[in-house]
Design a protein around this motif. Structure first.
Motif, PDB file in Angstrom:
ATOM      1  N   LEU A 115     -20.829 -37.071 -22.271  1.00 27.99           N
ATOM      2  CA  LEU A 115     -19.843 -36.000 -22.416  1.00 27.99           C
ATOM      3  C   LEU A 115     -18.504 -36.539 -22.892  1.00 27.99           C
ATOM      4  O   LEU A 115     -17.821 -35.921 -23.712  1.00 27.99           O
ATOM      5  N   GLU A 131     -16.783 -31.921 -22.914  1.00 29.95           N
ATOM      6  CA  GLU A 131     -16.390 -31.429 -21.601  1.00 29.95           C
ATOM      7  C   GLU A 131     -16.374 -29.900 -21.606  1.00 29.95           C
ATOM      8  O   GLU A 131     -15.803 -29.273 -22.480  1.00 29.95           O
ATOM      9  N   LEU A 140     -21.509 -28.296 -21.446  1.00 22.19           N
ATOM     10  CA  LEU A 140     -22.848 -28.623 -20.963  1.00 22.19           C
ATOM     11  C   LEU A 140     -23.477 -27.399 -20.311  1.00 22.19           C
ATOM     12  O   LEU A 140     -22.840 -26.712 -19.515  1.00 22.19           O
ATOM     13  N   LYS A 190     -18.912 -29.365 -14.699  1.00 25.39           N
ATOM     14  CA  LYS A 190     -18.721 -29.289 -16.141  1.00 25.39           C
ATOM     15  C   LYS A 190     -19.008 -27.893 -16.672  1.00 25.39           C
ATOM     16  O   LYS A 190     -18.604 -27.548 -17.775  1.00 25.39           O
TER      17      LYS A 190
END
Length: 733
Positions: free
Chosen positions: A311, A317, A320, A344
């Protein structure tokens, strides 16, 4: 050997027979190079080299010019004193006696001597014509002022020592010859691509055999060492990474990750992080993003560290969506991943989009359980197949007996690879269809030991029946195109239903065979059932109806509670998508005012409608009140009738066409249908053991290992560049 004064590169005679030196790999065996290696690497190292006619041999064929009026196989007779020589070459050559019965032709331009006749044997004039026409004579070449980067072509009129211009009497055409400028930088790039695509060791550039091969191919190429080619491979990786980065930055939705752990001989692990996502054109992509070396792969934080690294590396960021892993983890490890997924991705089902079981690995484990239950019978069948396949004469007897017994099977016997369970299934299936031939084989070969009994053949048939269910499902994962998530609900619920029925069967043999299979698949089904069910709801051909139907078949009276879980889950997920911030549309009235007044968007409106107080707030009010009073997109979608079930249905294409009708729901389908159910690459779907990093790559730096694997994954999707077009040229003489 001559030097072309118009080029900084010395001309050295090219000898194809000197380059057939196979480079060797680390173990010393010849590298099985792909056919394009010589056609790309060789083309750039020595543009005049033809690709090999066969993969295992280089054939030295001299290109002969094709004359319009003189066949090549006609040898010119020895001239006599009373007969005038007619060939045009004698305008450029003189004949000198160098000994008893031996004469040579001397070029009047460069004074070079060529064989002409020895005794009654005449050499002909073909080589003399090539000397003039193809630039072999440096004086003619220099006088014509030809560019060093273009092939020599004799002019229509040439001046000889004796006087003025002459009209050419004959013309001949050469064979098709490709021509390209030698580019050492391009050669290095192609060498790096070759090493990446075919997993060649980086040290091959320092192997004497490969160095000799390249030197004979192009002496002007400065051979690189290990450090240089390592830098070239990393540079290729970084160059390709830029295009992948742009692709990820332009995706409208979220990204799904799979984590595949490889072992190594020195106990470190390598986590392969692969992304699956859809671009703005609703095309699905599957890209390997990172190969993270983990010193302690058995730790609870190994996978979490790999995800965080990915990430951060790709600046994803907050984007996901789901995680899929390939092996069981401790509860601490699962909680670590779930909390990471939740952090996240706030409000995305609280981290429930975590698939703790890879479908390919689960199917392999179930297949192994089945083969283990019938291992004695499987071994008998394997021994019978081995007995037939290892003797050519016995195999011929077997085929003859098959024809005599009129067995209609088209299957051919093959020994299995016990590291690939599909090969064992195919071996059992072929042997089962040919069991009648095996039963009568002892009549032709007294040494043939008794094969499986009738009961054992029945067990093989039952084993093939259930292995076929696993094989059909796993085969979907080997497709070159990545299937959407809804596809696997159909396979999973049918497999769960068949194994449940077999577990309650009265046949003891079937129960004992399928019990471990059913227990193993139960673990997968309980973990992945919710995600697969939500995905099939996004298919307008089935929606909640298939969930209700399949759950009733599987769970009977308890189906209602499981159906409720799916219904609540998909509504909760939809509400979370509704809560996501969306850009507000421009007020319609503002556009009308601009069009009417001819004013630009940055001009201030006197009525205050564009200052954030007027119609903008009114639009927000309309959106909120409308959404409260009417049914949601999800409820409208679920209440509409099902689409007809057609085999070739593009579910992504349907949502792309209906994104205006279902703007929020289409974004939700966009992400859900992308969730990968397997971490395995298509070529590894049927493997029974965990992948292991080889010793050579373990000796490389982790950054180099990542560059080699990722670049290979990205380059495989690119079409190979075509060779430079071939040019036909005529040389007048």
């Amino acid at each position: 050997m001559y030097t072309n004064t118009t080029s900084p590169i010395s001309y050295i005679g090219f000898k194809p027979n000197l380059i057939a030196i196979p480079p060797t790999n680390v173990s010393g065996s010849p590298l099985q190079a792909a056919p394009w290696i010589l056609s790309v690497i060789g083309h750039h190292l020595f543009p005049q080299m033809d690709a090999p006619m066969e993969s295992n041999a280089l054939v030295n064929v001299e290109m002969q010019p094709e004359y319009f009026d003189t066949p090549m196989n006609v040898v010119e007779t020895q001239p006599t004193k009373n007969r005038k020589k007619k060939s045009i070459v004698w305008e450029y050559f003189t004949i000198e006696n160098v000994g008893a019965g031996c004469r040579r032709a001397c070029c009047m331009q460069c004074k070079q001597s060529f064989a002409y006749s020895t005794g009654t044997k005449v050499a002909g004039t073909s080589h003399l014509k090539r000397h003039i026409a193809k630039g072999g004579c440096p004086v003619v070449l220099r006088n014509q002022g030809q560019d060093a980067l273009t092939p020599f072509s004799a002019p229509a009129k040439m001046t000889v020592n004796s006087g003025g211009p002459i009209t050419p009497k004959r013309r001949y055409r050469t064979s098709v010859v490709p021509y390209s400028t030698f580019d050492p930088d391009r050669c290095r790039q192609e060498m790096a691509r070759m090493i990446i695509l075919h997993d060649y060791p980086l040290h091959m550039v320092e192997h004497p055999g490969f160095m000799a091969f390249v030197h004979n191919l192009q002496p002007s190429f400065n051979m690189v060492n290990f450090n240089t080619v390592q830098g070239d491979c990393v540079a290729t990786y970084l160059r390709e990474k830029q295009s992948i980065q742009k692709l990820i930055e332009g995706m409208p939705g979220r990204i799904c990750l799979t984590l595949d752990l490889w072992n190594s001989y020195h106990t470190t692990g390598y986590v392969f992080v692969t992304a699956q996502f859809i671009d703005s054109e609703w095309k699905m992509h599957r890209k390997l993003l990172n190969v993270v070396m983990e010193p302690y792969p058995e730790s609870d934080s190994a996978f979490s560290h790999a995800v965080s690294t990915c990430l951060s590396d790709w600046n994803m960021e907050g984007r996901l969506f789901s995680l899929t892993i390939n092996q069981p983890l401790s509860e601490v490890g699962i909680d670590s991943l779930r909390s990471l997924l939740s952090e996240k991705n706030p409000n995305i089902l609280g981290g429930q989009l975590l698939l703790r079981n890879c479908l390919a690995r689960s199917l392999s484990c179930i297949a192994q359980e089945a083969l283990k239950a019938g291992q004695e019978t499987v071994k008998k069948v394997r021994d019978c197949v081995k007995y037939v396949k290892t003797s050519e004469s016995l195999e011929e007897k077997f085929l003859t007996l098959k024809q005599q017994l009129q067995v209609l099977s088209t299957k051919t016997l093959s020994l299995d690879d016990q590291n690939q369970w599909n090969t064992t299934y195919e071996m059992l299936l072929a042997a089962s269809e040919l069991k009648e031939v095996f039963s009568c084989l002892d009549t032709l070969d007294p040494d043939y030991s008794k094969g499986p009994t009738g009961e054992e053949w029945k067990l093989v048939d039952k084993l093939c029946t259930y292995l076929k269910l696993l094989f059909n499902t796993a085969n979907l994962l080997t497709s070159s195109t990545t299937p959407t998530t809804n596809t696997f609900f159909h396979e999973a619920w049918k497999l769960q239903l068949e194994l449940s029925r077999a577990f309650t069967c009265e046949d003891d043999a079937i129960r004992s065979l399928t019990k471990p299979m059913q227990e193993s698949f139960d673990r997968y089904w309980k973990n992945c059932c919710l995600i697969l069910a939500i995905a099939v709801v996004m298919d307008p051909r089935f929606k909640m109806k298939l969930v209700e139907f399949s759950f009733t078949k599987i769970y009977g009276d308890e189906a209602a509670s499981y159906i409720k879980i799916v219904d609540e889950g998909i509504h909760e997920l939809f509400l979370e998508y509704v809560a996501l911030p969306l850009p507000l549309p421009l007020p319609l009235a503002h556009g009308f005012v601009e069009a009417a007044n001819g004013e630009s968007g940055d001009q201030k409106q006197e009525d205050g409608l564009s200052n954030g107080v007027g119609l903008t707030d009114f639009d927000v009010y309309i959106m909120e009140s409308t959404s409260q009073q009417s049914k949601s997109e999800l409820d409208q979608y679920l209440e509409e009738s099902l689409l007809p079930r057609i085999h070739e249905f593009d579910v992504m294409g349907w949502w792309k066409l209906n994104k205006s009708k279902y703007p929020t729901l289409s974004k939700m389908a966009h992400d859900i249908l992308t969730i990968p159910v397997s971490t395995a690459a298509p070529e590894s779907v049927f493997e029974t053991g965990m992948k292991e990093m080889d010793r050579y790559r373990c000796s490389l730096r982790p950054e180099t290992v990542e560059a080699l694997f990722c670049a290979k994954d990205w380059l495989r999707c690119e079409p190979m560049e075509s060779m430079d077009s071939l040019v036909k040229m005529e040389f007048p003489i």
